[in-house]
Write an enzyme that holds these catalytic residues in place. Structure first.
Site, PDB file in Angstrom:
ATOM      1  N   ASP A  59       5.595  12.030   8.960  1.00  0.00           N
ATOM      2  CA  ASP A  59       4.533  11.653   8.040  1.00  0.00           C
ATOM      3  C   ASP A  59       4.801   9.768   7.947  1.00  0.00           C
ATOM      4  OD1 ASP A  59       7.017  11.071   6.427  1.00  0.00           O
ATOM      5  OD2 ASP A  59       6.666  12.705   4.873  1.00  0.00           O
TER       6      ASP A  59
ATOM      7  N   ASP B  93      20.588   7.458   2.931  1.00  0.00           N
ATOM      8  CA  ASP B  93      19.875   8.647   2.113  1.00  0.00           C
ATOM      9  C   ASP B  93      20.914   9.923   1.978  1.00  0.00           C
ATOM     10  OD1 ASP B  93      19.193   9.516   4.625  1.00  0.00           O
ATOM     11  OD2 ASP B  93      17.039   9.361   4.268  1.00  0.00           O
TER      12      ASP B  93
ATOM     13  N   HIS C 112       7.400   8.287   7.219  1.00  0.00           N
ATOM     14  CA  HIS C 112       8.544   7.482   6.171  1.00  0.00           C
ATOM     15  C   HIS C 112       9.741   6.997   6.776  1.00  0.00           C
ATOM     16  CE1 HIS C 112      10.785  12.070   6.105  1.00  0.00           C
ATOM     17  NE2 HIS C 112      11.375  11.039   6.963  1.00  0.00           N
TER      18      HIS C 112
ATOM     19  N   GLU D 280       8.962   8.635   0.930  1.00  0.00           N
ATOM     20  CA  GLU D 280       7.872   9.732   1.527  1.00  0.00           C
ATOM     21  C   GLU D 280       6.249   9.062   1.052  1.00  0.00           C
ATOM     22  OE1 GLU D 280       8.531  11.953   3.274  1.00  0.00           O
ATOM     23  OE2 GLU D 280       9.406  13.688   2.628  1.00  0.00           O
TER      24      GLU D 280
END
Ligand code: GLP
Length: 262
Positions: free
Chosen positions: A136, A67, A138, A143
């Protein structure tokens, strides 16, 4: 999923690095999927150490990063391009022409995302994808709510991720809101996945990913559907696992992760 629990972060990172090194020994032209974040820094340090000792040659290796932030020029100190060069590429002999990161500055981001997928396909697919996990749950920047079939695309960051990553940018306001990220589907296409997680602050995310239901709310949980996913943890990251003793028992009769690639 194979779950390997090491005493501390350093030894978890060494295990991950040795797994990558074993693949490169077996397949000198391996295609590696690489990850950013604080967690893999010591994994890269170990790979650099092996390279400097003459034990690891990256000259025929191809890399694809997961990413990149949208809108950060490559030379920005917090771009993943800068991170990867500072922490890894500048210290080993990967050919610059074989290094790939998503382009967060592309004028046509949708086309750049499609091109990135095509480049991975043209390289023969990813042999081993190194992954971290966000608090979280991910993987890459997929996400909560990301389709488990998603491909490389533009993704909005969640508030939790913006808060987590503010430490690198000095303030939440300075963290980009958008990223270009490989999708969960793109990651699942890798022949092997290696999830490296250290620190008790990730224990809840790790438990959800490994022992929770498969859900787009915790995109790392998709790895439960991968045929060859290995998770390397330190004691802190493993501390919320309910079946920790079982993983350790299973591991005591398993070969070294290096041998697994044999
Ligand atoms: C970012 C990256 C992820 C990485 C995560 C955790 O969100 N996109 O690929 O896994 O950070 O990073 P850290 O290792 O710093 O906790």
């Amino acid at each position: 999923m194979r779950v390997i629990i090491r005493k501390n972060a350093e030894s978890a990172c060494v295990t991950a690095a040795r797994t990558i090194a074993a693949l490169v020994h077996r397949k000198p032209n391996a295609v590696l999927g690489l990850a950013t974040g604080g967690t893999p820094v010591n994994c890269y340090a170990e790979l650099i150490r092996l390279h400097r000792q003459g034990k690891l040659d990256f000259s025929n290796v191809t890399t694809f990063n997961l990413d990149e932030y949208v809108g950060l020029p490559r030379e920005h100190s917090q771009s993943f391009y800068s991170f990867m060069h500072d922490k890894f590429f500048n210290h080993v002999n990967v050919a610059p022409s074989r290094v790939h990161l998503p382009d967060g500055m592309a004028s046509d981001l949708a086309k750049a995302c499609d091109d990135y997928e095509q480049q991975i396909t043209d390289a023969g697919g990813i042999d081993l994808q190194l992954l971290g996990i966000g608090s979280d749950g991910h993987i890459a920047f997929n996400e909560p709510g990301s389709s488990l079939a998603s491909r490389t695309r533009v993704k909005t960051l969640c508030l939790e991720t913006i808060r987590d990553n503010a430490r690198f940018f000095g303030s939440e306001a300075a963290v980009p809101r958008l990223s270009v990220t490989m999708g969960v589907g793109s990651i699942m296409d890798a022949r092997r996945c290696l999830l490296l997680v250290t620190g008790a602050n990730k224990a809840a995310a790790v438990r959800s990913a490994i022992e929770g239901p498969i859900t787009s709310q915790v995109t790392a949980s998709a790895l439960q559907m991968h045929r060859f996913a290995t998770v390397v943890l330190d004691e802190g990251a493993a501390s919320w696992l309910t079946r920790k003793a079982d993983y350790q028992f299973a591991e005591s009769s398993m070969p070294d992760p290096d041998e697994l690639l044999g």
